[in-house]
Design a protein around this motif. Structure first.
Motif, PDB file in Angstrom:
ATOM      1  N   PHE A 129       0.686  -0.982  -0.004  1.00 34.98           N
ATOM      2  CA  PHE A 129      -0.093   0.041  -0.109  1.00 34.98           C
ATOM      3  C   PHE A 129       0.970   1.177  -0.045  1.00 34.98           C
ATOM      4  N   PRO A 130       0.690   1.970  -0.943  1.00 36.31           N
ATOM      5  CA  PRO A 130       1.818   2.974  -1.148  1.00 36.31           C
ATOM      6  C   PRO A 130       1.171   4.477  -0.346  1.00 36.31           C
ATOM      7  N   ASN A 131       2.059   5.644  -0.441  1.00 36.59           N
ATOM      8  CA  ASN A 131       1.658   6.758   0.402  1.00 36.59           C
ATOM      9  C   ASN A 131       1.048   6.621   1.758  1.00 36.59           C
ATOM     10  N   ILE A 132       1.689   5.853   2.603  1.00 36.77           N
ATOM     11  CA  ILE A 132       1.295   5.736   4.051  1.00 36.77           C
ATOM     12  C   ILE A 132       2.216   6.376   4.944  1.00 36.77           C
ATOM     13  N   TYR A 133       1.656   6.902   5.821  1.00 40.50           N
ATOM     14  CA  TYR A 133       2.322   7.927   6.826  1.00 40.50           C
ATOM     15  C   TYR A 133       2.685   6.931   8.088  1.00 40.50           C
ATOM     16  N   MET A 183      -7.349  10.570   7.056  1.00 40.35           N
ATOM     17  CA  MET A 183      -8.319   9.406   6.721  1.00 40.35           C
ATOM     18  C   MET A 183      -8.415   8.291   7.473  1.00 40.35           C
ATOM     19  N   TYR A 184      -7.810   6.795   7.262  1.00 42.45           N
ATOM     20  CA  TYR A 184      -7.864   5.999   8.020  1.00 42.45           C
ATOM     21  C   TYR A 184      -6.540   5.453   8.377  1.00 42.45           C
ATOM     22  N   GLY A 185      -6.507   4.746   9.387  1.00 39.58           N
ATOM     23  CA  GLY A 185      -5.102   4.105   9.815  1.00 39.58           C
ATOM     24  C   GLY A 185      -5.357   2.658  10.651  1.00 39.58           C
ATOM     25  N   ILE A 186      -4.088   2.221  10.902  1.00 37.33           N
ATOM     26  CA  ILE A 186      -4.099   0.783  11.578  1.00 37.33           C
ATOM     27  C   ILE A 186      -3.094   1.052  12.736  1.00 37.33           C
ATOM     28  N   ARG A 187      -3.507   0.663  13.805  1.00 39.32           N
ATOM     29  CA  ARG A 187      -2.513   0.370  15.015  1.00 39.32           C
ATOM     30  C   ARG A 187      -2.043  -0.960  15.281  1.00 39.32           C
ATOM     31  N   ILE A 188      -0.697  -1.247  15.279  1.00 35.69           N
ATOM     32  CA  ILE A 188      -0.192  -2.588  15.386  1.00 35.69           C
ATOM     33  C   ILE A 188       0.330  -2.786  16.842  1.00 35.69           C
ATOM     34  N   VAL A 189      -0.400  -3.541  17.514  1.00 32.28           N
ATOM     35  CA  VAL A 189      -0.172  -4.039  18.989  1.00 32.28           C
ATOM     36  C   VAL A 189       0.770  -4.965  19.014  1.00 32.28           C
ATOM     37  N   LEU A 190       1.921  -4.847  19.634  1.00 31.30           N
ATOM     38  CA  LEU A 190       2.990  -5.816  19.794  1.00 31.30           C
ATOM     39  C   LEU A 190       2.752  -6.684  21.100  1.00 31.30           C
ATOM     40  N   LYS A 191       3.327  -7.701  21.265  1.00 34.11           N
ATOM     41  CA  LYS A 191       3.188  -8.693  22.422  1.00 34.11           C
ATOM     42  C   LYS A 191       3.891  -7.989  23.528  1.00 34.11           C
ATOM     43  N   ASN A 192       4.906  -7.151  23.478  1.00 37.99           N
ATOM     44  CA  ASN A 192       5.636  -6.425  24.435  1.00 37.99           C
ATOM     45  C   ASN A 192       5.023  -5.325  24.757  1.00 37.99           C
ATOM     46  N   GLY A 193       3.774  -4.899  24.426  1.00 40.44           N
ATOM     47  CA  GLY A 193       3.128  -3.664  24.822  1.00 40.44           C
ATOM     48  C   GLY A 193       3.250  -2.427  23.642  1.00 40.44           C
ATOM     49  N   THR A 194       4.505  -2.604  23.032  1.00 43.19           N
ATOM     50  CA  THR A 194       4.784  -1.404  21.916  1.00 43.19           C
ATOM     51  C   THR A 194       3.724  -1.374  21.046  1.00 43.19           C
ATOM     52  N   ASN A 195       3.355  -0.083  20.490  1.00 43.05           N
ATOM     53  CA  ASN A 195       2.343   0.166  19.529  1.00 43.05           C
ATOM     54  C   ASN A 195       3.005   1.083  18.318  1.00 43.05           C
ATOM     55  N   HIS A 196       2.690   0.515  16.850  1.00 41.32           N
ATOM     56  CA  HIS A 196       2.862   1.392  15.916  1.00 41.32           C
ATOM     57  C   HIS A 196       1.824   1.717  15.174  1.00 41.32           C
ATOM     58  N   ARG A 197       1.820   2.989  14.501  1.00 41.02           N
ATOM     59  CA  ARG A 197       0.706   3.480  13.922  1.00 41.02           C
ATOM     60  C   ARG A 197       1.155   3.898  12.480  1.00 41.02           C
ATOM     61  N   LEU A 198      -0.062   3.436  11.653  1.00 32.12           N
ATOM     62  CA  LEU A 198       0.218   3.738  10.006  1.00 32.12           C
ATOM     63  C   LEU A 198      -0.873   4.479   9.516  1.00 32.12           C
ATOM     64  N   ASP A 199      -0.665   5.613   9.182  1.00 30.41           N
ATOM     65  CA  ASP A 199      -2.037   6.427   8.774  1.00 30.41           C
ATOM     66  C   ASP A 199      -1.962   6.726   7.347  1.00 30.41           C
TER      67      ASP A 199
END
Length: 539
Positions: free
Chosen positions: A8-12, A78-94
């Motif tokens: 998926f291109p052009n993702i922040y 617009m819309y985004g996803i939050r990736i929750v890792l098992k160690n509690g860390t979060n990454h966000r892609l919008d």
């Protein structure tokens, strides 16, 4: 055979606030990756220091075995996803378009066993009463069982327990953009306050133990206290990993008022009071000052901060600590000789046996990498480093320094000579005896802001005036100003006085004693208040 991937291109990348980096997202059997689009995006993410970002290429790589949950929700871009890792860390892609939801859901179900794309609907009704839950390193506020907002706890700068049922959370300031004026900087959220009523059991396992009422009261604590401690631990503000280098207990602070424990670490200091707890990075210290009070018994150590610390709505850009000049204390650092030699180049010692203010100022000088500013040649008529005066209703001391003017303790102010347009000495030539004993100065800055310091001793005028003049500061005084009156004003005042005098004379004539009047003589015309007066109607 190459691994099948969906891109998926052009993702922040939005894992950290105030980052503007765009790239391409790729999903495959091995995990999720994000690749910066341009060289500028690579430099941006490298400088952000986000966990998981490659220091060489700027790539974000998340292994499939580390993923616990993937959430789809509406965001600012617009819309985004939050990736929750098992160690509690979060990454966000919008920056996802609404139309790619089905494709993204299908790719996640195909590549990651047991993980589905969760569609999270936000509650935007504006309710402010709900439930706060901690999910990993995020604080999620829910109303009607739907999330209203979430707060990444890594963005928390400080938290305080205000009263028995209120917790304030202060957020980190946005980085300043080089070349942009203050009005063009980011709009930012700086503080959130939560009202947390009620009590909770300290040990939930003993909740139904059937103890006495007194034991149950002792086993309970306020819900606000539990909320506050949880935020501190999740935001890494409480139990800081590693030992402190040195601790100073019960240090008197004049601004903000109170006694604080100072814990010094390699890159920051921790300021702990009864109500407030601060973590201050050394890189946020702008200036250090070390001055002596006129009583020659106390020394003030002043720390200039940017951004300032806050207590409620009040900002404190200066910390003013007071020490007894002759108070000596033995201080031992938690450092070995090799660390002192290799890391600090022997600029500090293992053991100090000298006045406490000297020890603290020397340690700050090394850790902050800034030399404390001390007074140079200015002295008052009594030999003090600063002159007593007032700023509005607050009494304090004004210290003319080599490059600026410092006023302490509250509200602490520092004005550099380069920011001063002129200094006006007023009420110097006042004729009244009471006001003639003191004078004021008004500092006119280049920005148009005026600061007035009042109630200086009249005897300090010459020394202060000459010192500022030596520093090439434009100084003005009203001592030579005389009141001048024009001829027209003189004529008008004369006419006014003449007319006033004429009116006064006429009033005197009207109220003068009648020489023809003789007391006790009979009046030709009977008056109504005379007893012998009778009218025709009485007949």
């Amino acid at each position: 055979m190459a691994e099948l991937r969906t891109s998926f291109p052009n993702i922040y990348l939005a894992s950290k606030s105030y980052i503007n980096a765009r790239g391409e997202v790729r999903l495959g059997q091995s995990g999720i990756g994000w690749k910066p689009a341009t060289d500028q995006d690579i430099q941006t993410v490298k400088a952000s220091k986000i966990n998981g970002i490659s220091a060489e290429t700027g790539l974000l790589v998340i292994q499939s075995a580390e993923i616990q949950q993937i959430i789809w929700q509406r965001v600012g871009r617009m819309y985004g996803i939050r990736i929750v890792l098992k160690n509690g860390t979060n990454h966000r892609l919008d920056g996802f378009d609404r139309d790619v939801y089905d494709d993204l859901k299908e790719a996640i179900g195909k590549y990651f066993h047991g993980i589905t794309l969760e569609n999270r609907e936000l509650n935007v009704k504006g309710y402010n009463w709900g439930k706060a839950e901690f999910e990993g390193t995020n604080l999620v506020f829910r109303t009607e069982n739907k999330p209203t907002f979430d707060l990444p706890l890594e963005t928390v700068a400080n938290t305080n327990l205000v009263g028995k049922s209120e917790v304030s959370i202060e957020l980190q300031s946005a980085p300043e953009i080089a070349g942009k004026k203050r009005k063009n900087q980011f709009d930012e959220l700086v503080e959130i306050r939560f009202y947390v009523p009620g009590v909770v059991a300290k040990d939930m396992t003993n909740k139904d133990s059937g103890g006495s009422d007194q034991e149950q009261e002792q086993s309970e604590t306020s819900a606000a206290q539990v909320f506050y401690e949880t935020v501190k631990s999740k935001a890494d503000l409480g139990q800081i990993s590693g030992k402190s280098i040195v601790n100073f207990s019960e240090v008197l602070c004049l601004t903000p008022r109170g006694r604080y424990n100072i814990d010094m670490y390699p890159k920051f200091l921790r300021l702990r009071g009864k109500t407030y707890d601060y973590k201050i990075m050394y890189e946020h210290v702008l200036k250090l000052f070390l001055v002596t009070k006129p009583d020659e018994m106390h020394v003030l150590f002043v720390i200039n901060l940017s951004p300032p610390i806050r207590q409620g709505q009040t900002r404190y850009p200066f910390l003013v600590f007071q020490f007894l000049r002759d108070e000596e204390k033995e201080v031992v650092l938690n450092l070995d000789s090799e660390t002192i030699k290799d890391k600090y180049d022997n600029q500090i010692m293992k053991r100090y046996e000298e006045p406490l203010y000297k020890t603290i100022s020397e340690l700050f000088k090394v850790f902050v990498a800034k030399k404390p500013i001390v007074p140079d040649t200015y002295r008052t008529i009594h030999g003090a480093q600063g002159a007593k005066c007032s700023l509005k209703a607050n009494e304090g001391i004004l210290y003319p320094l080599n490059r600026g003017i410092l006023f302490v303790p509250k509200p602490a102010q520092f004005v550099a000579y380069s920011e001063i347009n002129s200094v006006v000495f007023s009420r110097v030539g006042s004729g009244s005896a009471s006001s003639g004993r003191t004078f004021d100065i008004v500092i006119n800055s280049h920005t148009g802001t005026d600061i007035q310091f009042s109630s200086f001793n009249r005897e300090e005028f010459d020394g202060l005036f000459n010192y500022l003049k030596e520093k090439n500061v434009k100084v003005l005084s009203d001592i030579s100003e005389k009141a001048t009156v024009s001829y027209a004003e003189t004529d008008q005042s004369s006419d006014g006085e003449g007319s006033a005098r004429g009116a006064q004379d006429s009033d005197e004539d009207e109220s003068s004693v009648d020489e023809d009047f003789v007391a006790g003589s009979e009046s030709d015309v009977p008056e109504e208040y005379n007893e012998d007066y009778s009218s025709e109607n009485d007949e």
